[in-house]
Scaffold this active site. Structure first.
Site, short mmCIF file in Angstrom:
data_model
loop_
_atom_site.label_atom_id
_atom_site.label_comp_id
_atom_site.label_asym_id
_atom_site.label_seq_id
_atom_site.Cartn_x
_atom_site.Cartn_y
_atom_site.Cartn_z
N TYR A 116 0.85 -1.19 0.00
CA TYR A 116 0.00 0.00 0.00
C TYR A 116 0.89 1.24 0.00
O TYR A 116 1.49 1.61 1.02
CB TYR A 116 -0.93 0.02 1.21
CG TYR A 116 -1.91 -1.12 1.28
CD1 TYR A 116 -2.17 -1.93 0.16
CD2 TYR A 116 -2.60 -1.41 2.45
CE1 TYR A 116 -3.07 -2.98 0.23
CE2 TYR A 116 -3.51 -2.45 2.52
CZ TYR A 116 -3.74 -3.24 1.42
OH TYR A 116 -4.63 -4.29 1.49
N LYS B 22 -24.83 5.89 -1.86
CA LYS B 22 -24.66 7.26 -2.38
C LYS B 22 -24.58 7.32 -3.90
O LYS B 22 -24.70 8.40 -4.48
CB LYS B 22 -23.41 7.90 -1.78
CG LYS B 22 -22.10 7.23 -2.13
CD LYS B 22 -20.96 7.90 -1.39
CE LYS B 22 -19.64 7.19 -1.61
NZ LYS B 22 -18.56 7.80 -0.82
N GLN C 237 -17.12 8.29 9.83
CA GLN C 237 -17.41 7.04 9.14
C GLN C 237 -17.14 5.84 10.04
O GLN C 237 -17.87 4.85 10.01
CB GLN C 237 -16.57 6.95 7.86
CG GLN C 237 -16.97 7.98 6.80
CD GLN C 237 -16.03 7.96 5.61
OE1 GLN C 237 -14.85 7.64 5.73
NE2 GLN C 237 -16.54 8.34 4.44
#
Length: 324
Positions: free
Chosen positions: A54, A216, A290
């Site tokens: 990552y 969304k 979140q």
């Protein structure tokens, strides 16, 4: 927060884990990442997932810095090895050389003395599996790694690894980390059962289908300009979900969630956690709110009637196969 054991091991992890793929060290500012990690820890999340690949180690650095304030024994860190970390022929894969070198590199980036769960990020067909499993076992013997697992291995590969482990009396793999959500369910065919038989549980990523299962994104509509789907650096995965029948199905799930006074994210995570073979669902977060929303899913109990209603809705996209 609630906790579950990983496979047949004694390791317990939070049902919701915080991950760093496509976020920390990339699209999320470091301070925001630290704030998310702090809030996750405060809410009882003890499981944090990352990988050396990552952002070529940057995500591990951010995670390690964010966890420095807390006692090392109070959290579980998972990282991975496989994908390229350089241009050389030995800078990738699951050879003994790459595994040992990258474990040391991950420890340095994380600023830690040991990794709780070290995972083979993918299967490597170019390396004898015995070589890979012996390297992992040696890391455990050395105390650099406590437990080992795999990610996105097939049922046959998991079975083969279990056979080698038993034959050579190596320490067991305790987990598989696959993609799993309401829309992508391939592990239900064989992998869950084969893993369970061999003492492994699932730690799943993309439980919200990269944000599609937040509701969304609407059918026949433009993508929100501030969304992951509109970001050219992160949309390579999420765009595969953008089919009208899939998005229409998601809207029906969203309606069901609203009727239950839940967000679609909470319903989606609760659905995953209704499967006892799953130890934890890894969420991504670009802001602390979140994390707060998603953690509430651990207290949601879905009745048999609700689970049946979900299956009826999902039947319409049962043949969905995202392009990868």
């Amino acid at each position: 927060m609630k906790y579950r054991r990983v496979g047949n091991s004694g390791l317990k992890v939070s049902e919701i884990a915080l991950g760093s793929w496509l976020t920390y060290g990339k699209t999320v500012q470091d301070q925001t990442a630290y704030d998310c990690i702090k809030r996750a820890y405060e809410l009882g999340i003890n499981f944090f997932d990352t990988a050396n690949a990552y952002e070529r180690g940057k995500a591990e650095e951010v995670l390690g810095e964010g966890l420095k304030a807390y006692p090392r024994s109070s959290y579980v860190v998972a990282t991975k090895v496989f994908f390229p970390m350089g241009e050389g022929p030995n800078d990738r894969g699951l050879s003994r050389k790459h595994i040992i070198e990258q474990c040391d590199a991950s420890l340095k980036r994380l600023g830690m003395d040991y990794i709780d769960l070290y995972q083979c990020h993918r299967f490597d067909p170019e390396v004898p599996m015995e070589e890979t499993l012996y390297a992992l076992d040696d890391l455990v013997r050395q105390g650099k790694v406590l437990y080992t697992g795999v990610s996105e291995w097939s049922a046959a590969q998991i079975e083969q690894a279990a056979g080698i482990r038993k034959e050579h009396k190596l320490r067991p793999l305790i987990s598989n980390q696959p993609i799993y959500n309401m829309l992508e369910r391939y592990i239900e065919d064989e992998i869950i059962d084969v893993s369970h038989k061999n003492g492994m549980s699932q730690i799943v990523f993309s439980p919200l289908a990269q944000g599609v299962l937040t509701g969304k994104y609407k059918p026949n509509s433009e993508k929100p300009v501030d969304s992951r789907a509109a970001n050219d650096t992160t949309n390579f995965v999420i765009n595969s979900y953008f089919q009208n029948d899939v998005l229409e199905c998601v809207q029906r799930l969203n309606t069901l969630a609203s009727e239950m006074d839940l967000t679609l994210s909470q319903l989606s995570l609760a659905w995953i956690l209704s499967h006892q073979e799953i130890s934890s669902a890894i969420i991504g977060a670009s802001r602390p709110s979140q994390v707060e929303e998603n953690v509430k899913a651990v207290d949601v109990v879905l009745t048999d009637d609700v689970l049946s209603e979900i299956e009826v809705i999902l039947e319409e996209v049962k043949d969905f196969s995202p392009a990868r």
